[in-house]
Motif scaffolding. Structure first.
Motif, short mmCIF file in Angstrom:
data_model
loop_
_atom_site.label_atom_id
_atom_site.label_comp_id
_atom_site.label_asym_id
_atom_site.label_seq_id
_atom_site.Cartn_x
_atom_site.Cartn_y
_atom_site.Cartn_z
N LEU A 21 39.34 56.14 64.11
CA LEU A 21 38.20 56.98 64.50
C LEU A 21 37.97 56.89 66.00
O LEU A 21 37.70 57.90 66.66
CB LEU A 21 36.94 56.57 63.74
N ALA A 25 38.19 60.06 68.51
CA ALA A 25 37.08 60.40 69.40
C ALA A 25 37.53 60.45 70.86
O ALA A 25 37.09 61.32 71.63
CB ALA A 25 35.93 59.42 69.22
N LEU A 28 39.31 63.74 71.34
CA LEU A 28 38.36 64.85 71.43
C LEU A 28 37.60 64.83 72.75
O LEU A 28 37.29 65.88 73.32
CB LEU A 28 37.39 64.81 70.24
N ALA A 29 37.32 63.63 73.26
CA ALA A 29 36.64 63.53 74.56
C ALA A 29 37.53 64.05 75.68
O ALA A 29 37.06 64.74 76.59
CB ALA A 29 36.24 62.08 74.83
N PHE A 43 31.58 62.12 72.20
CA PHE A 43 32.81 61.59 71.63
C PHE A 43 33.15 60.22 72.22
O PHE A 43 33.66 59.34 71.53
CB PHE A 43 33.97 62.56 71.81
N VAL A 46 30.97 57.72 70.46
CA VAL A 46 31.54 57.42 69.14
C VAL A 46 32.74 56.49 69.29
O VAL A 46 32.90 55.53 68.52
CB VAL A 46 31.91 58.71 68.39
N ALA A 47 33.59 56.76 70.28
CA ALA A 47 34.76 55.91 70.49
C ALA A 47 34.35 54.48 70.83
O ALA A 47 34.91 53.52 70.28
CB ALA A 47 35.64 56.49 71.61
#
Length: 144
Positions: A21, A25, A28-29, A43, A46-47
């Motif tokens: 995950l 993230a 995606l960032a 993101f 989240v990472a």
């Protein structure tokens, strides 16, 4: 004892999932840094969170990045969202809502619900500080 062993086994299973995950993230960032409407900072948050649950090494790595590290640290310590981030987020939310209204494809109740949700999120974003607090000046030892 059986409960502790089960928790350790669950953690061994969960750590690779948190790690994956975290990298998803990060990907995606990075895409968000290139694509105009995809956010970057959420993101990265989240990472950092996922790496914190899976790998302290990679959590430290993401915080040490010269581009994104200071943003993450400011958020974690002070809840700071830089003014450019606020403007980008509020602008994107406003443009999205305007696009939905102009498309005429959604019923009024759906537009109202989306508008109320975006207004609440926008209020939260706008209410966050834009920069860390100033450090108080150091006083001489003999000051009253």
């Amino acid at each position: 004892m059986a409960g502790a062993a089960a928790r350790r086994a669950g953690a061994r299973i969960a750590r690779p999932l948190w790690f994956c995950l975290g990298w998803l993230a990060v990907g995606l960032a990075v895409a968000g840094a290139i694509l105009p409407l995809l956010p970057t900072t959420p993101f990265l948050l989240v990472a950092a969170w996922a790496f914190g649950k899976s790998s302290e090494r990679w959590r430290r790595w993401i915080y040490a990045q010269p581009t994104f590290g200071p943003i993450l640290i400011a958020w974690e310590r002070y809840g700071v969202i830089p003014i450019w981030g606020k403007l980008a987020a509020l602008g994107a939310m406003s443009a999205s809502l305007l696009g939905l209204v102009l498309s005429g494809r959604l019923p009024l109740w759906a537009l109202s619900l989306i508008g109320a949700t975006l207004a609440a999120v926008g209020w939260y974003i706008a209410s966050r500080p834009s920069r860390p607090p100033a450090e108080p000046p150091l006083l001489p030892k003999d000051a009253p």
